[in-house]
Write a protein that holds these residues in place. Structure first.
Motif, PDB file in Angstrom:
ATOM      1  N   SER A 199       0.825  -1.207   0.000  1.00 32.83           N
ATOM      2  CA  SER A 199       0.000   0.000   0.000  1.00 32.83           C
ATOM      3  C   SER A 199       0.861   1.260   0.000  1.00 32.83           C
ATOM      4  O   SER A 199       0.518   2.255  -0.655  1.00 32.83           O
ATOM      5  CB  SER A 199      -0.943  -0.014   1.203  1.00 32.83           C
ATOM      6  OG  SER A 199      -0.212  -0.092   2.412  1.00 32.83           O
ATOM      7  N   VAL A 210      -3.988   6.223   0.795  1.00 31.45           N
ATOM      8  CA  VAL A 210      -4.262   4.834   1.143  1.00 31.45           C
ATOM      9  C   VAL A 210      -4.302   4.707   2.660  1.00 31.45           C
ATOM     10  O   VAL A 210      -3.346   5.097   3.344  1.00 31.45           O
ATOM     11  CB  VAL A 210      -3.199   3.872   0.569  1.00 31.45           C
ATOM     12  CG1 VAL A 210      -3.538   2.436   0.939  1.00 31.45           C
ATOM     13  CG2 VAL A 210      -3.118   4.029  -0.946  1.00 31.45           C
ATOM     14  N   ARG A 212      -5.079   1.983   5.972  1.00 39.79           N
ATOM     15  CA  ARG A 212      -5.010   0.558   6.294  1.00 39.79           C
ATOM     16  C   ARG A 212      -5.735   0.296   7.608  1.00 39.79           C
ATOM     17  O   ARG A 212      -5.618   1.071   8.566  1.00 39.79           O
ATOM     18  CB  ARG A 212      -3.548   0.100   6.400  1.00 39.79           C
ATOM     19  CG  ARG A 212      -2.779   0.215   5.117  1.00 39.79           C
ATOM     20  CD  ARG A 212      -1.334  -0.215   5.303  1.00 39.79           C
ATOM     21  NE  ARG A 212      -0.618   0.701   6.189  1.00 39.79           N
ATOM     22  CZ  ARG A 212      -0.019   1.811   5.773  1.00 39.79           C
ATOM     23  NH1 ARG A 212      -0.045   2.136   4.498  1.00 39.79           N
ATOM     24  NH2 ARG A 212       0.630   2.578   6.621  1.00 39.79           N
TER      25      ARG A 212
END
Length: 317
Positions: A199, A210, A212
């Motif tokens: 990522s 991005v 997570r």
């Protein structure tokens, strides 16, 4: 009783009743035909046609469902079966078709497993050659350029420094290709670290934001399952960069009752009519490799959500 004998028996009953009426009942047909006689004849014909139509509709309904399934069945979505309804030959035909689907799904899963394992082996070989041959050669070139730049006057030194920078960028690109072909961090540090690296690399090269979300109590997974989860996340992010026109992506990995669930969600343009190309079908084949299931749906607000559910125990192919 088979469909043939049911239709034959119904026709025999209706024709037998009509014959009995003509033989023993006071039913005659005049010339010209009287109105009451015409009503009786038309009524009898209507009863026979309705009875035959009802029986045919009832008997052929399983065949209609079978035909519809045969035109829409997808071996990448296993478990599509029909109940063995009907009687006689129809039920036997449906059971035979279900058994054929079972064999085809097993053969497709086995062949997909062999192809994917061969693909991973080839990727591993290419990554190793890139690392050992191309990477080391470019590193040697980079060191040679540095030594040469230290021994030449300023105009040539600047040119050699530019060549150093180009070589360094090319070396970084080779290393990035090696990581995509065979993620060494997956073997060394595990799935969470590999997804984190993936990522971060994706955000660096695309400029997308991005986020997570990884559960801290993830269960231990088989190496094949971790590799499938990683490859599906990789392909999903690639599709986001190519098609989604998104600004934000979320990669989540959470624990489920009997496995783990990987979710990649974007806020892009979404999907209206999903066209499954080679990438999506490849993800489905990878999911089948570990006995998992892949769902691609619109995201709750906007965009697309790719969800892979993988069981803890690897399915035996």
């Amino acid at each position: 009783m088979s469909l043939f004998w049911r239709i034959f028996a119904l026709n025999a009953v209706v024709l037998g009743a009509a014959t009995a009426l003509l033989l023993w009942a006071p039913v005659t047909v005049s010339v010209p035909v009287l109105l009451t006689e015409a009503v009786i004849l038309v009524g009898g014909l209507a009863v026979m046609l309705v009875a035959n139509a009802a029986l045919l509709r009832l008997g052929l309904a399983p065949l209609d469902r079978l035909t519809k399934l045969m035109t829409t069945v997808d071996l990448l979505r296993p478990g599509q079966r029909l109940p063995a309804s009907g009687g006689g030959g129809v039920a036997e035909l449906i059971r035979t078709f279900n058994a054929m689907l079972e064999r085809l799904e097993q053969e497709r899963a086995a062949s997909s497993a062999r192809a994917l394992l061969a693909q991973e082996a080839e990727r591993r070989r290419i990554a190793q050659e890139l690392h050992d041959e191309v990477g080391q050669s470019m590193t040697a070139i980079l060191l040679g350029l540095k030594r040469s730049a230290d021994d030449v006057p300023e105009p040539q030194r600047r040119e050699l420094q530019e060549l150093q920078e180009i070589t360094r960028e090319s070396l970084d690109e080779v290393r990035r290709l090696v990581r995509r072909l065979r993620p060494g961090v997956l073997d060394d540090l595990g799935l969470v670290s590999a997804l984190t690296s993936l990522s971060e690399d994706f955000a660096t090269h695309t400029g997308l934001l991005v986020s997570r979300r990884f559960d801290t109590d993830l269960p231990p997974l088989a190496p094949e399952t971790e590799l499938v989860l990683y490859r599906v996340a990789q392909e999903s992010l690639t599709n986001v960069a190519r098609h989604a026109d998104a600004g934000r992506v979320t990669v989540a990995l959470r624990r489920a009752a009997d496995g783990v669930v990987l979710t990649v969600t974007d806020d892009g343009s979404g999907i209206e009519a999903l066209r499954e190309g080679a990438g999506i079908r490849g993800m489905r084949e990878r999911a089948l490799l570990v006995g998992g299931s892949l769902d691609i749906t619109p995201a709750p607000r906007a965009g697309t959500r790719v969800q892979l559910t993988a069981p803890l125990a690897r399915k035996q192919l």
